[in-house]
Motif scaffolding. Structure first.
Motif, mmCIF file in Angstrom:
data_model
loop_
_atom_site.group_PDB
_atom_site.id
_atom_site.type_symbol
_atom_site.label_atom_id
_atom_site.label_comp_id
_atom_site.label_asym_id
_atom_site.label_seq_id
_atom_site.Cartn_x
_atom_site.Cartn_y
_atom_site.Cartn_z
ATOM 1 N N ALA A 1 -36.368 -10.911 -37.567
ATOM 2 C CA ALA A 1 -34.920 -10.704 -37.441
ATOM 3 C C ALA A 1 -34.304 -11.721 -36.487
ATOM 4 O O ALA A 1 -33.234 -12.276 -36.764
ATOM 5 C CB ALA A 1 -34.627 -9.285 -36.967
ATOM 6 N N GLY B 1 -30.669 -7.597 -44.170
ATOM 7 C CA GLY B 1 -32.000 -7.025 -43.995
ATOM 8 C C GLY B 1 -32.010 -5.577 -44.455
ATOM 9 O O GLY B 1 -31.025 -4.859 -44.283
ATOM 10 N N LEU C 1 -28.338 -9.111 -33.167
ATOM 11 C CA LEU C 1 -28.383 -9.507 -34.576
ATOM 12 C C LEU C 1 -26.966 -9.592 -35.126
ATOM 13 O O LEU C 1 -26.150 -8.706 -34.887
ATOM 14 C CB LEU C 1 -29.243 -8.520 -35.372
ATOM 15 C CG LEU C 1 -30.668 -8.333 -34.842
ATOM 16 C CD1 LEU C 1 -31.412 -7.313 -35.682
ATOM 17 C CD2 LEU C 1 -31.409 -9.661 -34.773
ATOM 18 N N LEU D 1 -27.606 -5.000 -41.627
ATOM 19 C CA LEU D 1 -28.869 -4.288 -41.792
ATOM 20 C C LEU D 1 -28.586 -3.035 -42.611
ATOM 21 O O LEU D 1 -27.640 -2.299 -42.320
ATOM 22 C CB LEU D 1 -29.450 -3.890 -40.435
ATOM 23 C CG LEU D 1 -29.763 -5.042 -39.479
ATOM 24 C CD1 LEU D 1 -30.152 -4.508 -38.113
ATOM 25 C CD2 LEU D 1 -30.860 -5.930 -40.050
#
Length: 157
Positions: A51, A70, A88, A92
């Motif tokens: 990640a 992701g 990040l 996600l």
């Protein structure tokens, strides 16, 4: 037997919750190029490495027109914690029943510490703007994968 996707096939559509509890549908992203990667679990060492590699490469990927997403079995709250903890800067998605994992052929038997187990097969797909699989990579390694993907896509760091 897990069915694996091949380049040229339509990417299976999905509707999943993101780290903020918002619904994301692949069909709503038509017209965008997507890097969709599946990983076993948020905040584990290998998944964090992968990640963070995507995070560190996000400018070059976005600059080349790719959106990174992701997917794991983690609940949205854990994904939000992962995002916040590691800074990040991409979406996600939560697939707790692993139905999308199954549709992409990334749920099945794998070797884990010398034993055959059922679980997530770390994999990455590049989906073109028309919604077709351009690249399908199964059993990728967490370390160095993003650099290899960028090279395959012709993207400099």
């Amino acid at each position: 037997m897990t069915v694996r996707l091949e380049p040229g096939t339509a990417a299976p559509d999905f509707s999943l919750l993101d780290q903020d509890g918002e619904t994301v549908r692949l069909s709503d992203l038509r017209g965008e190029k997507i890097v969709l990667y599946f990983y076993p679990a948020a905040m584990t060492p290998g998944c964090t490495t992968q990640a963070c590699d995507f995070r560190d490469s996000i400018a070059s990927l976005q600059g080349s027109g790719y959106r990174v997403i992701g997917v794991s079995r983690d609940e949205p709250a854990k994904l939000a914690e992962f995002r916040d903890r590691d800074g990040l800067t991409f979406t996600l998605l939560s697939d707790p029943d692993h139905s999308v994992h199954t549709a992409y052929g990334v749920w099945g038997e794998k070797m884990n510490y010398g034993k055959v187990v059922e679980g997530v097969i770390r994999s990455t797909f590049v989906i073109d703007a028309a919604g077709s699989i351009a690249i399908a990579q199964y059993n990728v390694k967490a370390t160095g994968h993003v650099a290899r993907l960028r090279k395959l896509l012709g993207i400099d760091a």
